[in-house]
Design an enzyme around this catalytic site. Sequence first.
Site, PDB file in Angstrom:
ATOM      1  N   GLY A 477       0.758  -1.235   0.000  1.00 43.96           N
ATOM      2  CA  GLY A 477       0.000   0.000   0.000  1.00 43.96           C
ATOM      3  C   GLY A 477       0.789   1.287   0.000  1.00 43.96           C
ATOM      4  O   GLY A 477       0.269   2.323  -0.402  1.00 43.96           O
ATOM      5  N   THR A 617       2.990  10.157  -1.863  1.00 40.90           N
ATOM      6  CA  THR A 617       2.829   8.874  -1.181  1.00 40.90           C
ATOM      7  C   THR A 617       3.376   8.934   0.242  1.00 40.90           C
ATOM      8  O   THR A 617       2.875   8.252   1.135  1.00 40.90           O
ATOM      9  CB  THR A 617       3.512   7.749  -1.975  1.00 40.90           C
ATOM     10  OG1 THR A 617       4.884   8.078  -2.218  1.00 40.90           O
ATOM     11  CG2 THR A 617       2.811   7.523  -3.315  1.00 40.90           C
ATOM     12  N   LYS A 684      15.218   7.304   4.513  1.00 38.70           N
ATOM     13  CA  LYS A 684      15.038   6.618   5.788  1.00 38.70           C
ATOM     14  C   LYS A 684      13.678   5.937   5.903  1.00 38.70           C
ATOM     15  O   LYS A 684      13.534   4.939   6.608  1.00 38.70           O
ATOM     16  CB  LYS A 684      15.204   7.604   6.948  1.00 38.70           C
ATOM     17  CG  LYS A 684      16.615   8.151   7.114  1.00 38.70           C
ATOM     18  CD  LYS A 684      16.709   9.041   8.338  1.00 38.70           C
ATOM     19  CE  LYS A 684      18.113   9.510   8.609  1.00 38.70           C
ATOM     20  NZ  LYS A 684      18.201  10.352   9.832  1.00 38.70           N
ATOM     21  N   GLY A 685      12.670   6.475   5.258  1.00 37.88           N
ATOM     22  CA  GLY A 685      11.338   5.879   5.368  1.00 37.88           C
ATOM     23  C   GLY A 685      10.440   6.665   6.298  1.00 37.88           C
ATOM     24  O   GLY A 685      10.899   7.432   7.137  1.00 37.88           O
ATOM     25  N   GLU A 688       6.880   3.811   9.848  1.00 38.90           N
ATOM     26  CA  GLU A 688       6.881   3.579  11.291  1.00 38.90           C
ATOM     27  C   GLU A 688       6.910   4.874  12.097  1.00 38.90           C
ATOM     28  O   GLU A 688       6.159   5.045  13.057  1.00 38.90           O
ATOM     29  CB  GLU A 688       8.080   2.697  11.675  1.00 38.90           C
ATOM     30  CG  GLU A 688       7.792   1.221  11.721  1.00 38.90           C
ATOM     31  CD  GLU A 688       7.579   0.608  10.350  1.00 38.90           C
ATOM     32  OE1 GLU A 688       6.851  -0.384  10.245  1.00 38.90           O
ATOM     33  OE2 GLU A 688       8.139   1.134   9.370  1.00 38.90           O
TER      34      GLU A 688
END
Length: 723
Positions: A477, A617, A684-685, A688
């Site tokens: 997703g 996104t 890094k994203g 989370e």
Amino acid sequence: MTTTAAPTSYIGQAVSRVDGRAKVTGEATYAAEFDPGPRTAHGVIVGSAIAKGRITEIDTAAAGSAPGVIAVLTHLNAPELPYQQHKSLVDAQDGERIHVLQDDRVVHLGQAIALVVADTFENATHAAALVHASYAEEPAATSFEDAATSAVPPGPGNAKFGQPGDTRRGDPDGALQTAAVTIDAEYVVAREDHNPIELHATTAAWDAGTLTVWDKTQWVSNTRAELAATFGIPPENVCVISPFVGGAFGSALRVWPHTTLAAMAALHTDRPVKVVLTRRQTFPLTGYRPHTEQRVVLGADRGGHLVAIRHEGTAETSTYEQYAENLLGPTRFLYGCPNVATRYRLAELNVNTPCAMRAPGEISGIFALESAMDELAEALGIDPVELRLRNDADRDLDRDLPFSSRSLRECLTVAGQRFGWDDRDPRIGSMRDERGRLIGFGCSSATYPVYNFPASARAIVHPDGTAVVSSATSDMGPGTYTSMTQVAAETLGLPIEQVRFELGDANLPEAPPHGGSATMGGVGSAVHAACAAARGQALEQAGETSSHADLTEVMSRLGHSVEAGGDYRPSADTARYSMHEYGAVFAEVAVDPDLGLVRVPRVVAAFGGGRIVNPKTAHSQAIGGMVLGIGMALLEHTAVDPRDGHVINATLADYLVPVNADIGELDPVFVDEDDPHVNPLGVKGIAEIAAIGVAPAITNAIHHATGLRMRTLPIAPEMLLRP
């Protein structure tokens, strides 16, 4: 004359999802929708009715003679499987997985004790209700309070993976005795289940010794390895396909019994078998965020500088495996404190094994730590944001390493200004809205480690200027298809519409698990390497000397396809630096003083997620994580009967998750962060870090509004009603 083209820039652009049309038109195919052919049968699992004991008798006669039934598998007639040793980084590191239908032992309620295979799902469901088992029941550990009294440290496998039982630096006991101000409080986080929209499902088929499974999984390579070990066949004889995952949040990282049962039944019946769990079955047959109880002791001087931290946590696990997570890791480095002790214990229960759930460990540990920080700020009479800034660390004192980058201070400052923190009246209960509701503001820090996993990718560029780039990663997703296409298109120098990214097939170049906010850093770097190599080869073979040459024109001249692979391997910097993401969350709550109802009109958060490949996104990821945090604070709770481990609310009618009416304004912002050490892309994203810190920001805001400390999640209205 050579034509040239200006470099095409896609990284950092808000590109719409390249797979969006497939998803909204139904073209995207999910695990339960694959149809290997007209002989496909359907399997339905029968679960145990006890939490511990042995099956003394299992009556399958009525089920076996029911309409459409092809087979009824139990431990008495199931194929004997070798179950060779296999543990990946997403599995419980100590203990052994359940060997499904291999013996008469029962270790948790709802454990699979039979599989009914029939020509239709309806016939299999009917026949499954006709299976009856008798048991020699044994006393079971199903009460967390009882099990916690004999909780044990994580075993050596978990300790090796960074979840030790005890850590200490300095002299925390001595520092606490002499601290000017101390806080000592206990916090509880209820068990939570993932409840993604897509149910867990596997379709399996055998052909001449080769097993193909169409599975809901976040890691096709691990599913291949696990099934190969379970059935004792070479990994190359297992094909795992999972092009789309309808949400998972960690629940599809490891292989659960239904996947093994589908493959077992397909082997036994010599026909494809599809097993789709019901919503109720996902509770005992897949993992969950464990119930956790924590104690935090903080000591500070009068100036608000931390002198000691003691953080203890106990979490549930199963009796057959030890699942541990990074519950206490943030406490050891987030703030600059010279004396820190942590203690981690696992309460072994007759339940199924927990598993990773978005921000596993950190989200629960940060709730306790950041709640205690707010309590300390009140005791000191210091603004909560100021307290955090005064204790900002310039070095990881736990590992004695410099940070690769550190944006906590900037996140707190940017988000606080955007939220209007300085406009608040700090007095408890001083703010009300026009409806008479109590208004409160709260804040929290957030952090999550940067994981660096090896990854590989392949790029093929064709003479017509189109390219196919692939890696065996997943997309549940967040937009993997889109972000990887952006990296590939920019690196190749091709228009994005000429590039197609493939994933979700174990036969593609190997990739790490799609979790831990690690996909973009690892797989993205491998895609970049593969595409750079393919472009370089094409230019070299065509004799092109301009680095800015139009690759479409070059390939037309070349007249044949070019293929190149690319690998990413973490650099030595992962051992030289402490690598983390940071965030700051600010929440406003409105509390009805008569009904105890809490609304969250707005949440503002700032995140240091490194380079942002796709702001659109990433924004979606951020608001999704913030919604999860709101659910954790106010709604989500897997209610377990302590008498037998039965989940009372195992439906979406009873397990409450946030809906649109529960969500106010969500305002995430990304701070500029250049970290050259984490990976070649500098990413890094977001997944989370966006969920961490929301719950304590809400509970801290509730205290500001009401004067009541909420130390147990989720917060029920009755908890806010004074006697």
